[in-house]
Write a protein that holds these residues in place. Structure first.
Motif, PDB file in Angstrom:
ATOM      1  N   GLY A  24       7.574   6.431 -20.657  1.00  0.00           N
ATOM      2  CA  GLY A  24       8.000   7.746 -21.121  1.00  0.00           C
ATOM      3  C   GLY A  24       6.857   8.541 -21.739  1.00  0.00           C
ATOM      4  N   GLU A  25       6.016   7.874 -22.502  1.00  0.00           N
ATOM      5  CA  GLU A  25       4.872   8.553 -23.115  1.00  0.00           C
ATOM      6  C   GLU A  25       3.857   8.984 -22.069  1.00  0.00           C
ATOM      7  N   ARG A  26       3.689   8.192 -21.039  1.00  0.00           N
ATOM      8  CA  ARG A  26       2.754   8.566 -19.965  1.00  0.00           C
ATOM      9  C   ARG A  26       3.197   9.867 -19.309  1.00  0.00           C
ATOM     10  N   ARG A  27       4.501   9.977 -19.053  1.00  0.00           N
ATOM     11  CA  ARG A  27       4.991  11.186 -18.380  1.00  0.00           C
ATOM     12  C   ARG A  27       4.835  12.408 -19.283  1.00  0.00           C
ATOM     13  N   GLN A  28       5.146  12.274 -20.545  1.00  0.00           N
ATOM     14  CA  GLN A  28       5.008  13.400 -21.462  1.00  0.00           C
ATOM     15  C   GLN A  28       3.556  13.869 -21.553  1.00  0.00           C
ATOM     16  N   LYS A  29       2.642  12.934 -21.643  1.00  0.00           N
ATOM     17  CA  LYS A  29       1.228  13.294 -21.734  1.00  0.00           C
ATOM     18  C   LYS A  29       0.726  13.907 -20.424  1.00  0.00           C
ATOM     19  N   ARG A  30       1.221  13.406 -19.302  1.00  0.00           N
ATOM     20  CA  ARG A  30       0.808  13.974 -18.009  1.00  0.00           C
ATOM     21  C   ARG A  30       1.263  15.422 -17.881  1.00  0.00           C
ATOM     22  N   LEU A  31       2.512  15.687 -18.206  1.00  0.00           N
ATOM     23  CA  LEU A  31       3.029  17.053 -18.113  1.00  0.00           C
ATOM     24  C   LEU A  31       2.284  17.999 -19.045  1.00  0.00           C
ATOM     25  N   ALA A  32       1.977  17.534 -20.251  1.00  0.00           N
ATOM     26  CA  ALA A  32       1.230  18.377 -21.193  1.00  0.00           C
ATOM     27  C   ALA A  32      -0.180  18.660 -20.686  1.00  0.00           C
ATOM     28  N   ALA A  33      -0.818  17.660 -20.083  1.00  0.00           N
ATOM     29  CA  ALA A  33      -2.166  17.862 -19.542  1.00  0.00           C
ATOM     30  C   ALA A  33      -2.163  18.855 -18.384  1.00  0.00           C
ATOM     31  N   GLU A  34      -1.131  18.805 -17.547  1.00  0.00           N
ATOM     32  CA  GLU A  34      -1.034  19.737 -16.428  1.00  0.00           C
ATOM     33  C   GLU A  34      -0.774  21.161 -16.911  1.00  0.00           C
ATOM     34  N   GLU A  35       0.059  21.298 -17.922  1.00  0.00           N
ATOM     35  CA  GLU A  35       0.326  22.632 -18.473  1.00  0.00           C
ATOM     36  C   GLU A  35      -0.953  23.272 -19.007  1.00  0.00           C
ATOM     37  N   SER A  36      -1.749  22.490 -19.705  1.00  0.00           N
ATOM     38  CA  SER A  36      -2.983  23.040 -20.284  1.00  0.00           C
ATOM     39  C   SER A  36      -4.051  23.296 -19.229  1.00  0.00           C
ATOM     40  N   LYS A  37      -3.993  22.593 -18.116  1.00  0.00           N
ATOM     41  CA  LYS A  37      -5.018  22.717 -17.080  1.00  0.00           C
ATOM     42  C   LYS A  37      -4.741  23.860 -16.105  1.00  0.00           C
ATOM     43  N   PHE A  38      -3.490  24.283 -15.974  1.00  0.00           N
ATOM     44  CA  PHE A  38      -3.154  25.313 -14.995  1.00  0.00           C
ATOM     45  C   PHE A  38      -3.870  26.629 -15.330  1.00  0.00           C
ATOM     46  N   ASP A  39      -4.555  27.192 -14.324  1.00  0.00           N
ATOM     47  CA  ASP A  39      -5.334  28.422 -14.491  1.00  0.00           C
ATOM     48  C   ASP A  39      -4.730  29.517 -13.609  1.00  0.00           C
TER      49      ASP A  39
END
Length: 565
Positions: free
Chosen positions: A182-197
């Motif tokens: 569960g923590e892996r998925r939350q961190k992945r989604l947060a990383a993608e949100e911050s990376k989207f340009d």
């Protein structure tokens, strides 16, 4: 002893094996075969195989040895004439099992040719591709730590405690040994949100010449799939998909011989995770092959592992749709080319590979293994995932792969499901572009009217003798005005041809809830029962092609309107 290179072929009545044994003595050849067992010895070569069908010694078998090529050829006869031996090109699965040298906790069972979890009863039941849900239970800290597994079938743990220095160069997850699913998925989604340009996305959305070229590329599986669909015998069971379209090179056969044959203790949930992880890895590989047009480079290993949530975040999936969502988000966040059409193309390519069968999948996995092996430190992912996938896929039943391919084909992905608000971003950009274009069209018309007004003013100052001719010229100018105005309309369509074509998918993809294969409850996916994803792409490409003649006509109309009267 050296395991020699070998190849197997068959016809309706016999099985032929060609073994490469250079510099061996003909007098020292020893061959034994009975039932499914085959043994060959010629010092220093030794080969032992477990055949997928039974052969019999009837006195009609024959063998020969080509001294120049160093190839020993033996023809044997099937116990049941007409029987089709499946998987003759799965060389690793044909080799007899060896003793395990893998480090625990990876568990394997030697001496077995089938997956322990795949009993006959399990083979007969229909796969619904949906993991059974269990009630939520509060877990202690020790229980959470015990669940931090990853790798093929989630059979590994504790690996990265010894590889902290190389960890950041391989995966995005910082501490996999103490991070729950569960923590892996939350961190992945947060990383993608911050990376989207948004700027990068819009640049690829409007300036898409390179992407249009990439979309036209046809990888090898497209040709193989077309041949399979055109085959009149494709529905017959004896025409196994993996035997006649896809072949392996000598280098790939050598790769197969280097793997250790083993079986895996996978429960039903672990089997689902393995199948879903396979889809995720193939999607990333299809994107990489398309953008590089089949020529891998130094960035290929980064592309594959970055686009796969399985490889970069050690994700475990519960259904096909969430795999597509993750892949789509990562395509629009990380690589050089960020376009939704590339997501759809990779989706279609993966469906074709799955429908081609085990040989096509294995060929892709071998290429991924080679790419990772040549990249430091991506080779770690081979030990965690790809090597085991290469061995495991050779024993998977074709019926399950076909079912998985059908499920993936029926699961569609829309832009709104990615959670990046790209539909709103595109609409705002198109609105701004339309306002700018509309502000330019009246200016061109008013300049034409001004030029006509000037000609009328000059003509009114001329003598009466010339007035008749000037009236004729004025009429010709008046006739030209509709042509000029029409040309302005054509120019407007030309400038917005890409926008109109790209916005076509909004009309063809209504928000309709659909059902994933094998489940009664609707999944969160948007899918049109009348228009499929491949059809949408074909319609868009057709619209783009038909817009080219109209551009030429529009240009000629404008030129005619600008001719002096």
């Amino acid at each position: 002893m050296i395991t020699p290179a070998f190849e197997l072929s068959q016809d309706a009545e016999s099985l032929t094996i060609a073994i490469r044994v250079p510099y061996a003595r003909v007098s020292e050849f020893e061959v034994y075969f009975e039932g499914v067992d085959f043994k060959f010895y010629a010092k220093p070569y030794f080969l032992r195989l477990t055949l997928p069908g039974r052969i019999v010694e009837n006195g009609e078998e024959d063998g020969s040895y080509d001294v120049d090529k160093g190839i020993f050829t033996l023809r044997m006869y099937k116990e049941t004439p007409g029987e089709h031996f499946e998987g003759l090109n799965m060389l690793t699965s044909l080799l007899a099992s060896k003793k395990s040298r893998s480090a625990k906790p990876l568990v394997e069972v030697t001496g077995s040719s089938e997956l322990p979890g795949e009993s006959k009863e399990d083979e007969e039941e229909d796969f619904d591709w949906e993991i059974e849900q269990s009630p939520y239970e509060e877990l202690t800290e020790s229980d959470l730590n015990a669940q931090c597994h990853y790798g093929f079938g989630n059979l590994r743990t504790g690996v990265f405690k010894r590889l902290q220095d190389e960890l950041s160069d391989v995966i995005d997850l910082k501490d996999p040994d103490s991070t729950s699913l569960g923590e892996r998925r939350q961190k992945r989604l947060a990383a993608e949100e911050s990376k989207f340009d948004p700027d990068h996305y819009l640049a690829d959305y409007f300036e898409d010449e390179a992407i249009r070229k990439i979309l036209k590329y046809k990888p090898w599986w497209t040709i193989a799939f077309a041949k399979m669909m055109a085959s009149p015998e494709r529905n017959q069971e004896q025409n196994n998909q993996e035997t006649f379209q896809v072949s392996f090179s000598k280098e790939e056969n050598y790769q197969l011989l280097k793997f250790t044959n083993k079986s895996y203790l996978l429960d039903k949930r672990a089997q689902y995770h393995v199948y879903y992880g396979l889809i995720d890895i193939l999607l990333a590989y299809c994107y990489e092959i398309r953008v590089t047009e089949g020529e891998s480079n130094v960035e290929s290993a980064w592309n594959i592992r970055k686009l796969s949530g399985t490889l970069s975040w050690f994700e475990s999936w519960n259904n096909v749709h969430e795999i597509l969502v993750s892949f789509g988000r990562r395509v629009l966040c990380y690589p050089l080319y960020r376009h939704f059409k590339l997501v759809t193309k990779a989706h279609i390519d993966t469906v074709k590979i799955l429908q081609l069968g085990r040989s096509a999948i294995l060929k892709c996995l071998l290429d991924i293994h080679k790419i990772f092996q040549e990249n430091d430190p991506a080779y770690i992912l081979n030990d965690l995932y790809i090597s085991d996938y290469c061995v495991w896929i050779q024993k998977v039943k074709s019926r399950k792969l076909a079912s998985l391919g059908e499920t993936l084909q029926r699961t569609y992905l829309t832009k709104g499901q990615l959670g990046l608000e790209i539909e709103e971003l595109e609409s705002a950009a198109l609105l701004v572009q339309g306002e700018e274009t509309e502000s330019q069209v009246p200016c061109s018309i008013s300049s034409q009217q001004l030029s006509g007004f000037d000609s009328l003013t000059k003509d009114s100052a001329k003598p009466d003798a010339i007035s008749s001719s000037s009236k004729t010229e004025d009429l010709s100018v008046d006739r030209a005005k509709p042509a000029d105005h029409e040309g302005g309309k054509v120019n407007y369509l030309e400038e917005n041809a890409t926008s109109i074509t790209d916005s076509l998918e909004f009309c063809l993809k209504p928000d309709i809830r659909t059902y994933d294969v094998g489940q009664e409850k609707p999944v969160t996916s948007s899918q049109s029962p009348r228009v499929s994803a491949p059809l949408i792409i074909e319609l868009e490409e057709k619209m783009e092609t038909e817009s080219q003649p109209s551009q030429q006509c529009g240009t000629s109309a404008v030129d005619e309107g600008k001719q002096p009267t």
